[in-house]
Scaffold this motif. Sequence first.
Motif, PDB file in Angstrom:
ATOM      1  N   SER A 146      50.260   2.858 -36.675  1.00 36.54           N
ATOM      2  CA  SER A 146      48.904   2.416 -36.332  1.00 36.54           C
ATOM      3  C   SER A 146      48.699   0.942 -36.646  1.00 36.54           C
ATOM      4  CB  SER A 146      47.865   3.246 -37.092  1.00 36.54           C
ATOM      5  OG  SER A 146      48.003   4.625 -36.829  1.00 36.54           O
ATOM      6  N   VAL A 147      49.647   0.354 -37.388  1.00 37.07           N
ATOM      7  CA  VAL A 147      49.527  -1.038 -37.837  1.00 37.07           C
ATOM      8  C   VAL A 147      50.376  -1.951 -36.962  1.00 37.07           C
ATOM      9  CG1 VAL A 147      49.772  -2.629 -39.771  1.00 37.07           C
ATOM     10  CG2 VAL A 147      49.216  -0.217 -40.201  1.00 37.07           C
ATOM     11  N   ARG A 148      49.730  -2.969 -36.390  1.00 40.18           N
ATOM     12  CA  ARG A 148      50.458  -4.019 -35.688  1.00 40.18           C
ATOM     13  C   ARG A 148      50.218  -5.338 -36.424  1.00 40.18           C
ATOM     14  NH1 ARG A 148      47.916  -3.514 -29.946  1.00 40.18           N
ATOM     15  NH2 ARG A 148      46.124  -2.930 -31.250  1.00 40.18           N
ATOM     16  N   THR A 149      51.275  -6.140 -36.548  1.00 40.36           N
ATOM     17  CA  THR A 149      51.204  -7.341 -37.370  1.00 40.36           C
ATOM     18  C   THR A 149      51.233  -8.595 -36.517  1.00 40.36           C
ATOM     19  OG1 THR A 149      52.321  -6.211 -39.193  1.00 40.36           O
ATOM     20  CG2 THR A 149      52.276  -8.617 -39.261  1.00 40.36           C
ATOM     21  N   VAL A 150      50.262  -9.453 -36.745  1.00 47.15           N
ATOM     22  CA  VAL A 150      50.203 -10.763 -36.094  1.00 47.15           C
ATOM     23  C   VAL A 150      50.696 -11.802 -37.101  1.00 47.15           C
ATOM     24  CG1 VAL A 150      48.695 -12.471 -35.009  1.00 47.15           C
ATOM     25  CG2 VAL A 150      48.227 -10.013 -34.720  1.00 47.15           C
ATOM     26  N   ASN A 151      51.665 -12.617 -36.693  1.00 46.30           N
ATOM     27  CA  ASN A 151      52.178 -13.644 -37.602  1.00 46.30           C
ATOM     28  C   ASN A 151      52.174 -15.004 -36.925  1.00 46.30           C
ATOM     29  OD1 ASN A 151      54.704 -13.992 -36.115  1.00 46.30           O
ATOM     30  ND2 ASN A 151      55.308 -12.001 -36.969  1.00 46.30           N
ATOM     31  N   PHE A 152      52.660 -16.003 -37.665  1.00 41.73           N
ATOM     32  CA  PHE A 152      52.648 -17.385 -37.174  1.00 41.73           C
ATOM     33  C   PHE A 152      54.064 -17.913 -36.958  1.00 41.73           C
ATOM     34  CE2 PHE A 152      48.825 -16.653 -39.733  1.00 41.73           C
ATOM     35  CZ  PHE A 152      47.829 -17.029 -38.843  1.00 41.73           C
ATOM     36  N   ARG A 153      55.025 -17.014 -36.791  1.00 40.03           N
ATOM     37  CA  ARG A 153      56.419 -17.440 -36.711  1.00 40.03           C
ATOM     38  C   ARG A 153      56.712 -18.313 -35.507  1.00 40.03           C
ATOM     39  NH1 ARG A 153      59.735 -11.986 -38.618  1.00 40.03           N
ATOM     40  NH2 ARG A 153      58.609 -11.693 -40.595  1.00 40.03           N
TER      41      ARG A 153
ATOM     42  N   ALA B  73      43.215  -5.854 -28.573  1.00 43.11           N
ATOM     43  CA  ALA B  73      43.885  -4.858 -27.727  1.00 43.11           C
ATOM     44  C   ALA B  73      45.398  -5.058 -27.730  1.00 43.11           C
ATOM     45  CB  ALA B  73      43.336  -4.922 -26.310  1.00 43.11           C
ATOM     46  N   SER B  74      45.825  -6.316 -27.648  1.00 42.92           N
ATOM     47  CA  SER B  74      47.258  -6.612 -27.622  1.00 42.92           C
ATOM     48  C   SER B  74      47.816  -7.009 -28.971  1.00 42.92           C
ATOM     49  CB  SER B  74      47.535  -7.737 -26.622  1.00 42.92           C
ATOM     50  OG  SER B  74      46.857  -8.936 -27.019  1.00 42.92           O
ATOM     51  N   ALA B  75      46.932  -7.202 -29.964  1.00 40.01           N
ATOM     52  CA  ALA B  75      47.334  -7.662 -31.301  1.00 40.01           C
ATOM     53  C   ALA B  75      48.188  -8.919 -31.194  1.00 40.01           C
ATOM     54  CB  ALA B  75      48.065  -6.568 -32.063  1.00 40.01           C
ATOM     55  N   THR B  76      47.655  -9.920 -30.491  1.00 39.08           N
ATOM     56  CA  THR B  76      48.363 -11.185 -30.324  1.00 39.08           C
ATOM     57  C   THR B  76      47.490 -12.354 -30.750  1.00 39.08           C
ATOM     58  OG1 THR B  76      47.630 -11.305 -28.011  1.00 39.08           O
ATOM     59  CG2 THR B  76      49.818 -10.367 -28.431  1.00 39.08           C
ATOM     60  N   LEU B  77      48.168 -13.388 -31.246  1.00 40.19           N
ATOM     61  CA  LEU B  77      47.493 -14.628 -31.598  1.00 40.19           C
ATOM     62  C   LEU B  77      47.268 -15.423 -30.317  1.00 40.19           C
ATOM     63  CD1 LEU B  77      46.616 -16.478 -34.049  1.00 40.19           C
ATOM     64  CD2 LEU B  77      48.862 -17.553 -33.804  1.00 40.19           C
ATOM     65  N   THR B  78      46.011 -15.633 -29.957  1.00 39.26           N
ATOM     66  CA  THR B  78      45.710 -16.328 -28.705  1.00 39.26           C
ATOM     67  C   THR B  78      45.340 -17.781 -28.910  1.00 39.26           C
ATOM     68  OG1 THR B  78      43.394 -15.613 -28.769  1.00 39.26           O
ATOM     69  CG2 THR B  78      44.971 -14.192 -27.598  1.00 39.26           C
ATOM     70  N   ASP B  79      44.998 -18.166 -30.148  1.00 37.20           N
ATOM     71  CA  ASP B  79      44.619 -19.555 -30.387  1.00 37.20           C
ATOM     72  C   ASP B  79      44.670 -19.829 -31.883  1.00 37.20           C
ATOM     73  OD1 ASP B  79      43.855 -22.130 -29.820  1.00 37.20           O
ATOM     74  OD2 ASP B  79      41.850 -21.638 -29.083  1.00 37.20           O
ATOM     75  N   LEU B  80      44.850 -21.088 -32.217  1.00 35.95           N
ATOM     76  CA  LEU B  80      44.761 -21.569 -33.593  1.00 35.95           C
ATOM     77  C   LEU B  80      44.193 -22.973 -33.496  1.00 35.95           C
ATOM     78  CD1 LEU B  80      45.528 -21.082 -36.653  1.00 35.95           C
ATOM     79  CD2 LEU B  80      47.655 -22.314 -36.144  1.00 35.95           C
ATOM     80  N   TRP B  81      43.005 -23.174 -34.095  1.00 45.39           N
ATOM     81  CA  TRP B  81      42.383 -24.485 -33.987  1.00 45.39           C
ATOM     82  C   TRP B  81      41.904 -25.011 -35.332  1.00 45.39           C
ATOM     83  CZ3 TRP B  81      37.216 -23.545 -35.208  1.00 45.39           C
ATOM     84  CH2 TRP B  81      36.656 -22.337 -34.782  1.00 45.39           C
ATOM     85  N   ALA B  82      42.009 -26.338 -35.464  1.00 41.48           N
ATOM     86  CA  ALA B  82      41.556 -27.004 -36.687  1.00 41.48           C
ATOM     87  C   ALA B  82      40.067 -27.270 -36.618  1.00 41.48           C
ATOM     88  CB  ALA B  82      42.307 -28.321 -36.873  1.00 41.48           C
ATOM     89  N   LEU B  83      39.418 -27.226 -37.761  1.00 47.00           N
ATOM     90  CA  LEU B  83      37.983 -27.481 -37.818  1.00 47.00           C
ATOM     91  C   LEU B  83      37.708 -28.975 -37.890  1.00 47.00           C
ATOM     92  CD1 LEU B  83      38.422 -24.509 -39.090  1.00 47.00           C
ATOM     93  CD2 LEU B  83      36.096 -24.808 -39.918  1.00 47.00           C
ATOM     94  N   GLN B  84      36.679 -29.389 -37.181  1.00 43.66           N
ATOM     95  CA  GLN B  84      36.264 -30.788 -37.184  1.00 43.66           C
ATOM     96  C   GLN B  84      35.830 -31.203 -38.588  1.00 43.66           C
ATOM     97  OE1 GLN B  84      33.586 -31.840 -34.022  1.00 43.66           O
ATOM     98  NE2 GLN B  84      32.581 -33.395 -35.271  1.00 43.66           N
TER      99      GLN B  84
ATOM    100  N   THR C 200      57.054 -23.568 -30.900  1.00 47.78           N
ATOM    101  CA  THR C 200      55.682 -23.767 -30.434  1.00 47.78           C
ATOM    102  C   THR C 200      55.029 -24.875 -31.257  1.00 47.78           C
ATOM    103  OG1 THR C 200      55.456 -21.460 -29.762  1.00 47.78           O
ATOM    104  CG2 THR C 200      53.428 -22.690 -30.124  1.00 47.78           C
ATOM    105  N   ALA C 201      54.415 -25.831 -30.585  1.00 44.01           N
ATOM    106  CA  ALA C 201      53.815 -26.965 -31.281  1.00 44.01           C
ATOM    107  C   ALA C 201      52.618 -26.516 -32.119  1.00 44.01           C
ATOM    108  CB  ALA C 201      53.387 -28.022 -30.282  1.00 44.01           C
ATOM    109  N   LEU C 202      52.586 -26.937 -33.365  1.00 40.07           N
ATOM    110  CA  LEU C 202      51.443 -26.641 -34.230  1.00 40.07           C
ATOM    111  C   LEU C 202      50.249 -27.457 -33.757  1.00 40.07           C
ATOM    112  CD1 LEU C 202      50.864 -25.001 -36.880  1.00 40.07           C
ATOM    113  CD2 LEU C 202      51.136 -27.171 -38.095  1.00 40.07           C
ATOM    114  N   PRO C 203      49.095 -26.838 -33.560  1.00 38.14           N
ATOM    115  CA  PRO C 203      47.930 -27.588 -33.074  1.00 38.14           C
ATOM    116  C   PRO C 203      47.581 -28.761 -33.982  1.00 38.14           C
ATOM    117  CG  PRO C 203      47.541 -25.239 -32.910  1.00 38.14           C
ATOM    118  CD  PRO C 203      48.814 -25.399 -33.691  1.00 38.14           C
ATOM    119  N   GLU C 204      47.123 -29.827 -33.358  1.00 40.41           N
ATOM    120  CA  GLU C 204      46.765 -31.037 -34.092  1.00 40.41           C
ATOM    121  C   GLU C 204      45.702 -30.734 -35.142  1.00 40.41           C
ATOM    122  OE1 GLU C 204      45.490 -35.645 -33.095  1.00 40.41           O
ATOM    123  OE2 GLU C 204      44.937 -34.041 -31.711  1.00 40.41           O
ATOM    124  N   GLY C 205      45.918 -31.242 -36.353  1.00 43.29           N
ATOM    125  CA  GLY C 205      44.939 -31.102 -37.411  1.00 43.29           C
ATOM    126  C   GLY C 205      45.121 -29.892 -38.300  1.00 43.29           C
TER     127      GLY C 205
END
Length: 567
Positions: free
Chosen positions: A211-218, A283-294, A224-229
Amino acid sequence: MRTSHRLALAGGAAALSAAVMAPMAIAAPPAVSTNQKSIELALAGSYETGVYGESAAEIPAFDAKNSRLFVVNAQKGAIDVLKVDTKASLSFETTLTVAGVSAADGSVIESGATVNSVAVSNGILSVAVEADEKTDLGWLVFYNSKTLAPLGAVRVGALPDSVAVAGNGSYAVVANEGEPADDFSVDPEGTISVVTLPKNVNQFSRLSQDSVRTVNFRAYDEGTALPEGVRVFGPDVQTPADQPDAGRIARNLEPEYVTIDPTGKTAYVSVQEANAVAVVDLASATLTDLWALQLTDWSTEGALDASDRDGGINLKNWPVMGVPMPDGMDSYRYRGQDLVVTANEGDGREWGDFIDEERIKDVDLCTSAFPDAKELRKDANIGRLKIIADLGLSASGDCYETLHAYGARSFSIFTADGERLFDSAGLIEQSIKDLIDAGELPEHAFNANNDESPTFDSRSDDKGPEPEGVVIGEIQRNTYAFVGLERIGGVMVFDITDPTKGEFVQYVNERNWDAEGDDAEAGQGDLGAEGLTFVPASDSPRKKALVIVAHEVSGSTSVYEITPTRR
């Protein structure tokens, strides 16, 4: 018995520095209010554990079906169960101890485990549990919120710090912080667990580790380029030997707090020390975005008191950037869009020999950027302000071109893709000063600490009032942000019906400012606002909307009822 005082008054580094600075647009206790206030909070009930300074009240979750309040008691490693009556008074019912519960992977929760967070929905209580050794994998434990019988558990990531449940009860989402060992010998990867929940309590026999799906940052270690900031920093140490290996970025990003949008489709997760928000499709247990705070530009956006040795309350503009690093968050829908509201606490790291903060007076400032460096470094100016050590250095690394302070002393409103609509900047500190100037608060309330009185100005060189958590509530078609302040304590209320223009409404605080000392015997009232929850009038046994606040220093929980003041 605590003393209650009720008052009222009308009324790297280069990438992070380059984060977008322009504002975006889209299509009883002390009380301070604007002349236009539309609601009023008043204390309705409280419960005291009698345990001071041991995190005996941290995160609250309210079960409308059974009029129960579940409060994390980390000191016990358990959940205190409180009954909420029709007057919104609180009474102790029992304690749920997680030790001994068996999990779907065959593990059994150990006696030294720590409860970190709770959420309740659809008759199911979800509890995030940290292992006795915090770098080991943790658990998500489930209870029947009516009978309080355990329903089972699943294994999640290391140091599960926050859990949220979708409004329809379909998913539980856990932020697994994965902090390093205290000696920085190992560092688990930070992950997010998406747990598919059975439809009701009678189907929990079907719960399994699948029942557990894991989202990671690998992906960010794999090209994959790390978002600016997004900030990644500190020593590079390995994962624990019994856990899968992960790269430096995946280990360095540490999810802190979860909020799920009202549709139950998307989770937003603060990654505090990285100054980022992760967006997860459930639904897909996927990372769709990662953004830095202003960032907050303290030279133009708001004034702050940056020194604990300036002899008074001195709100000024300074050449410093505030890095929000939010802890608590909430989300709501506005004109068909998700908006994310952050409490911009700020947080430093100190593991083993690693420390990532410095005082400005102890570092070299580049004369090209700071021609008045000698004056700035004085204690009465910004010399004592703590800054992030790895940000703002020149290319040669021998002086600072920009200065980055922990936290923004504010709350902010963002679109789902990270465009900032509003930041309260210096409004919290200014409102406290206004209350003091009006004689409604003693001067020693300003930037006070949360474990001793009096401590005037003691947090000015650090993170000020330290917004810790925020919850959103709608009352008579207006939307409000209730912001908990960890240091001075209490809750500030803002009308965010227009998300580009948050308006201050009221401030409430059950702290006893006449108390002196640093222990429970001083009778200091509520100290250290940690977790908050909003209860709409339709779910409230009081038939009025409620805001419930747990206080980790005083070990107390307070309930405020909300009364509309205009119709």
